[in-house]
Design a protein around this motif. Structure first.
Motif, PDB file in Angstrom:
ATOM      1  N   GLY A 374       0.829  -1.217   0.000  1.00  0.00           N
ATOM      2  CA  GLY A 374       0.000   0.000   0.000  1.00  0.00           C
ATOM      3  C   GLY A 374       0.851   1.249   0.000  1.00  0.00           C
ATOM      4  O   GLY A 374       0.524   2.237  -0.674  1.00  0.00           O
ATOM      5  N   PHE A 375       1.941   1.184   0.774  1.00  0.00           N
ATOM      6  CA  PHE A 375       2.847   2.347   0.771  1.00  0.00           C
ATOM      7  C   PHE A 375       3.412   2.582  -0.623  1.00  0.00           C
ATOM      8  O   PHE A 375       3.435   3.708  -1.129  1.00  0.00           O
ATOM      9  CB  PHE A 375       3.986   2.155   1.769  1.00  0.00           C
ATOM     10  N   LEU A 380       3.681   5.657  -5.585  1.00  0.00           N
ATOM     11  CA  LEU A 380       3.958   5.608  -7.017  1.00  0.00           C
ATOM     12  C   LEU A 380       3.274   6.766  -7.745  1.00  0.00           C
ATOM     13  O   LEU A 380       3.807   7.325  -8.720  1.00  0.00           O
ATOM     14  CB  LEU A 380       3.469   4.266  -7.599  1.00  0.00           C
ATOM     15  N   GLU A 381       2.090   7.116  -7.263  1.00  0.00           N
ATOM     16  CA  GLU A 381       1.383   8.230  -7.909  1.00  0.00           C
ATOM     17  C   GLU A 381       2.163   9.534  -7.700  1.00  0.00           C
ATOM     18  O   GLU A 381       2.349  10.324  -8.652  1.00  0.00           O
ATOM     19  CB  GLU A 381      -0.023   8.335  -7.340  1.00  0.00           C
ATOM     20  N   HIS A 382       2.627   9.709  -6.464  1.00  0.00           N
ATOM     21  CA  HIS A 382       3.428  10.927  -6.217  1.00  0.00           C
ATOM     22  C   HIS A 382       4.744  10.880  -6.989  1.00  0.00           C
ATOM     23  O   HIS A 382       5.178  11.904  -7.546  1.00  0.00           O
ATOM     24  CB  HIS A 382       3.718  11.063  -4.719  1.00  0.00           C
ATOM     25  N   ALA A 383       5.359   9.694  -7.007  1.00  0.00           N
ATOM     26  CA  ALA A 383       6.631   9.571  -7.768  1.00  0.00           C
ATOM     27  C   ALA A 383       6.412   9.884  -9.247  1.00  0.00           C
ATOM     28  O   ALA A 383       7.254  10.488  -9.924  1.00  0.00           O
ATOM     29  CB  ALA A 383       7.179   8.166  -7.587  1.00  0.00           C
ATOM     30  N   VAL A 387       8.301  12.727 -11.267  1.00  0.00           N
ATOM     31  CA  VAL A 387       9.077  12.421 -12.487  1.00  0.00           C
ATOM     32  C   VAL A 387       8.590  13.284 -13.627  1.00  0.00           C
ATOM     33  O   VAL A 387       9.376  13.809 -14.444  1.00  0.00           O
ATOM     34  CB  VAL A 387       8.960  10.934 -12.823  1.00  0.00           C
ATOM     35  N   GLN A 388       7.292  13.473 -13.738  1.00  0.00           N
ATOM     36  CA  GLN A 388       6.742  14.312 -14.796  1.00  0.00           C
ATOM     37  C   GLN A 388       7.257  15.764 -14.641  1.00  0.00           C
ATOM     38  O   GLN A 388       7.612  16.420 -15.633  1.00  0.00           O
ATOM     39  CB  GLN A 388       5.199  14.266 -14.760  1.00  0.00           C
ATOM     40  N   ASP A 389       7.308  16.204 -13.410  1.00  0.00           N
ATOM     41  CA  ASP A 389       7.813  17.572 -13.156  1.00  0.00           C
ATOM     42  C   ASP A 389       9.287  17.683 -13.556  1.00  0.00           C
ATOM     43  O   ASP A 389       9.721  18.674 -14.182  1.00  0.00           O
ATOM     44  CB  ASP A 389       7.648  17.928 -11.675  1.00  0.00           C
ATOM     45  N   MET A 424      10.733   6.115 -18.566  1.00  0.00           N
ATOM     46  CA  MET A 424      10.312   6.380 -17.178  1.00  0.00           C
ATOM     47  C   MET A 424       8.803   6.247 -16.997  1.00  0.00           C
ATOM     48  O   MET A 424       8.327   5.616 -16.046  1.00  0.00           O
ATOM     49  CB  MET A 424      10.813   7.763 -16.737  1.00  0.00           C
ATOM     50  N   PRO A 425       7.967   6.808 -17.848  1.00  0.00           N
ATOM     51  CA  PRO A 425       6.505   6.623 -17.661  1.00  0.00           C
ATOM     52  C   PRO A 425       6.096   5.154 -17.721  1.00  0.00           C
ATOM     53  O   PRO A 425       5.230   4.708 -16.977  1.00  0.00           O
ATOM     54  CB  PRO A 425       5.921   7.445 -18.807  1.00  0.00           C
ATOM     55  N   LYS A 426       6.782   4.453 -18.673  1.00  0.00           N
ATOM     56  CA  LYS A 426       6.462   3.023 -18.771  1.00  0.00           C
ATOM     57  C   LYS A 426       6.841   2.292 -17.481  1.00  0.00           C
ATOM     58  O   LYS A 426       6.110   1.403 -17.004  1.00  0.00           O
ATOM     59  CB  LYS A 426       7.185   2.398 -19.940  1.00  0.00           C
ATOM     60  N   LEU A 427       8.000   2.677 -16.931  1.00  0.00           N
ATOM     61  CA  LEU A 427       8.467   2.029 -15.700  1.00  0.00           C
ATOM     62  C   LEU A 427       7.510   2.297 -14.558  1.00  0.00           C
ATOM     63  O   LEU A 427       7.136   1.382 -13.796  1.00  0.00           O
ATOM     64  CB  LEU A 427       9.860   2.536 -15.370  1.00  0.00           C
ATOM     65  N   LEU A 428       7.071   3.527 -14.468  1.00  0.00           N
ATOM     66  CA  LEU A 428       6.142   3.846 -13.387  1.00  0.00           C
ATOM     67  C   LEU A 428       4.790   3.152 -13.584  1.00  0.00           C
ATOM     68  O   LEU A 428       4.167   2.670 -12.636  1.00  0.00           O
ATOM     69  CB  LEU A 428       5.965   5.372 -13.323  1.00  0.00           C
ATOM     70  N   ALA A 429       4.349   3.067 -14.841  1.00  0.00           N
ATOM     71  CA  ALA A 429       3.075   2.353 -15.116  1.00  0.00           C
ATOM     72  C   ALA A 429       3.190   0.880 -14.777  1.00  0.00           C
ATOM     73  O   ALA A 429       2.269   0.257 -14.219  1.00  0.00           O
ATOM     74  CB  ALA A 429       2.673   2.556 -16.583  1.00  0.00           C
ATOM     75  N   SER A 430       4.362   0.260 -15.133  1.00  0.00           N
ATOM     76  CA  SER A 430       4.558  -1.163 -14.818  1.00  0.00           C
ATOM     77  C   SER A 430       4.585  -1.387 -13.314  1.00  0.00           C
ATOM     78  O   SER A 430       3.994  -2.348 -12.802  1.00  0.00           O
ATOM     79  CB  SER A 430       5.857  -1.636 -15.469  1.00  0.00           C
ATOM     80  N   MET A 431       5.252  -0.481 -12.600  1.00  0.00           N
ATOM     81  CA  MET A 431       5.303  -0.617 -11.140  1.00  0.00           C
ATOM     82  C   MET A 431       3.902  -0.461 -10.547  1.00  0.00           C
ATOM     83  O   MET A 431       3.514  -1.184  -9.620  1.00  0.00           O
ATOM     84  CB  MET A 431       6.257   0.454 -10.570  1.00  0.00           C
TER      85      MET A 431
END
Length: 503
Positions: A374-375, A380-383, A387-389, A424-431
């Motif tokens: 859960g953490f 991940l949403e904040h990360a 990353v987008q910023d 990076m977006p793909k990595l965050l989406a996969s995570m």
């Protein structure tokens, strides 16, 4: 004694002797002349066992006058040793029915000596006469014999009856007149009853009966029955001269003349005391035997009754034992079933306990996993925003500083910034997808652990099936040894919760 007929071959009850008239007809006159002229010993014996006619030669041979020979039964003149044999021959002649008999015997002479004679005899059944021709065989010492009569043959028939009666020693044979008085007496009667002939002749036959029988009128009764109904045979106690009693078998027959008039009675008495004693002894033995048999029967009946009781008790015990064995068998079967059920229950309890423990473990593990996941999933949403910023900042920096320092340029090329920006977006989406999957698995584990509750409650079968299949997803995937299993789920979307045990 009259012998009725030749066909029966047995002695019947004495019947009336036929009286021979002293006046002879023409044939008898010729017979008398023949007898008077014949030098042979010729004779005629009547049914009263006395000589009816004798030729003169009898006086010359025996020394007795014709009147003396006729005055007594002819068997009185026979030697006692020859009596039974003579009676046997007369029996064959008169009873058996032989045409002629021949025999020898000795007759007593006047001087007391005996002379041997040879007899030839014929029997006339109609006149009841025995015709004899007798031959003189020789003299005994002291007996005078005429020389001219030696070797003569003559005939002697009527002496049979006297021999038959007087020669019998084991039977009392005597005659009664029509009033029941004794008129003849043989040697057997003298031996059995004790009276001599001169003592008993003329006495009433009641003398032979006991006082009790006389009081009951037995003597008159038996005479009356014999005179009206025929021969009577009975047994009773008889009196002797000395006052003693003996058990006798008595046969009483009425004697009648040719016109049927009653002349008297013929009586034959036999002492059967020995037989009576034997019968009494036998009866006593029989009574004793019956008594012993009755006693033994009573004992056997008592023993049989006890045996039946024992058999009944044993049968009841066997029945009780059989029922007890049946109950024990049923109980053993029930115990075996109960034990099997207990074992099954125990196995189920152990399995349930294991599953409960496993469920608790899974629930604990799922809870522990769920927190860090859960953490991660929450950060991940904040990360992703961060990353987008940063990527926008890099774009802005490259836009204003298109020619960075060579060292920076070299570092950008070294890290391949473009690839990082694109990946990076793909990595965050996969995570994010991974964390979501982990959360789904944890949720399935938590739901699966809840199925082991031993409660009857409404359950969403779709959710339960999905959680179970998700836990088993790794079993459906293929590997080098087996192919993957495609699972098609086709649930009824309208299915409501079902009341059941979730496990």
């Amino acid at each position: 004694i009259e012998y009725q007929g030749r066909s029966e071959h047995r002695v019947k009850a004495p019947a009336a002797p036929r009286a021979i008239s002293p006046k002879l007809g023409p044939s008898r006159i010729n017979l008398r002349k023949f007898f008077d002229l014949s030098p042979d010993l010729l004779g005629v014996i009547g049914s009263d066992s006395r000589f009816k006619h004798l030729s003169p030669a009898w006086e010359s041979v025996l020394g007795h006058s014709s009147q003396e020979l006729k005055s007594r039964p002819w068997i009185d003149w026979i030697h006692r040793d020859d009596l039974q044999k003579t009676l046997g021959h007369i029996h064959n002649l008169v009873i058996v029915g032989k045409d002629k008999v021949t025999f020898k015997n000795r007759l007593r002479c006047r001087n007391g000596q005996y002379r041997w004679l040879s007899w030839q005899a014929n029997y006339d059944p109609y006149e009841h006469l025995i015709y004899t021709q007798v031959s003189d065989l020789g003299e005994r010492p002291g007996c005078t014999i005429s020389p001219n009569l030696s070797g003569q043959k003559f005939n002697s028939p009527e002496e049979h009856f006297r021999l038959l009666v007087d020669g019998v020693k084991d039977h009392a044979i005597y005659m009664l007149d029509r009033h029941g008085r004794v008129i003849s007496w043989n040697a057997g009667a003298e031996r059995i009853n004790g009276w001599e002939a001169h003592e008993i002749i003329g006495q009433s036959s009641q003398i032979f009966f006991t006082a009790e029988s006389c009081q009951r009128g037995v003597p008159e009764k038996v005479l009356r029955v014999a005179a009206t109904s025929g021969p009577v045979e009975f047994e009773n106690w008889r009196m002797r001269k000395d006052g003693s009693c003996f058990w006798a078998n008595v046969t009483l027959s009425a004697l009648r003349d040719e016109q049927g008039q009653l002349l008297g009675y013929a009586t034959i008495t036999r002492d059967v005391s020995d037989r009576k004693q034997e019968e009494e002894a036998l009866q006593q033995a029989y009574d004793n035997l019956e008594k012993r048999v009755a006693e033994r029967t009573a004992e056997l009946q008592a023993a049989n009754s006890r045996l039946r009781e024992e058999v009944q008790i044993r049968s009841q015990a066997e029945e009780a034992l059989r029922q007890s064995q049946q109950r024990l068998t049923q109980q053993a079967t029930q115990l075996e079933t109960t034990l099997r059920e207990l074992r099954n229950t125990q196995a189920q309890l152990i399995h349930t306990e294991k599953m409960s423990g496993l469920g608790q473990l899974v629930a604990g593990v799922a809870h522990e996993i769920n927190n860090p996941v859960g953490f991660i999933h929450g950060n991940l949403e904040h990360a992703s925003h961060y990353v987008q910023d940063l990527l926008r900042l890099i774009d802005c920096y490259q836009e204003h500083y298109p020619h960075p320092d060579p060292k920076v340029q070299a570092e950008l090329e070294d890290i391949d910034l473009d690839f990082i920006v694109a990946d990076m977006p793909k990595l965050l989406a996969s995570m994010n997808q991974g964390t979501q999957r982990i959360k789904a698995i944890v949720e399935s584990l938590r739901h699966f652990s809840g199925l082991n509750e031993a409660q009857y409650k409404p359950v969403a079968l779709h959710q339960s099936l999905n959680s179970t299949l998700r836990v088993l997803q790794h079993r459906l995937q293929g590997d080098g040894q087996q192919q993957a299993i495609e699972l098609i789920r086709d649930y009824d979307p309208t299915l409501t919760k079902v009341d059941c045990f979730p496990g």
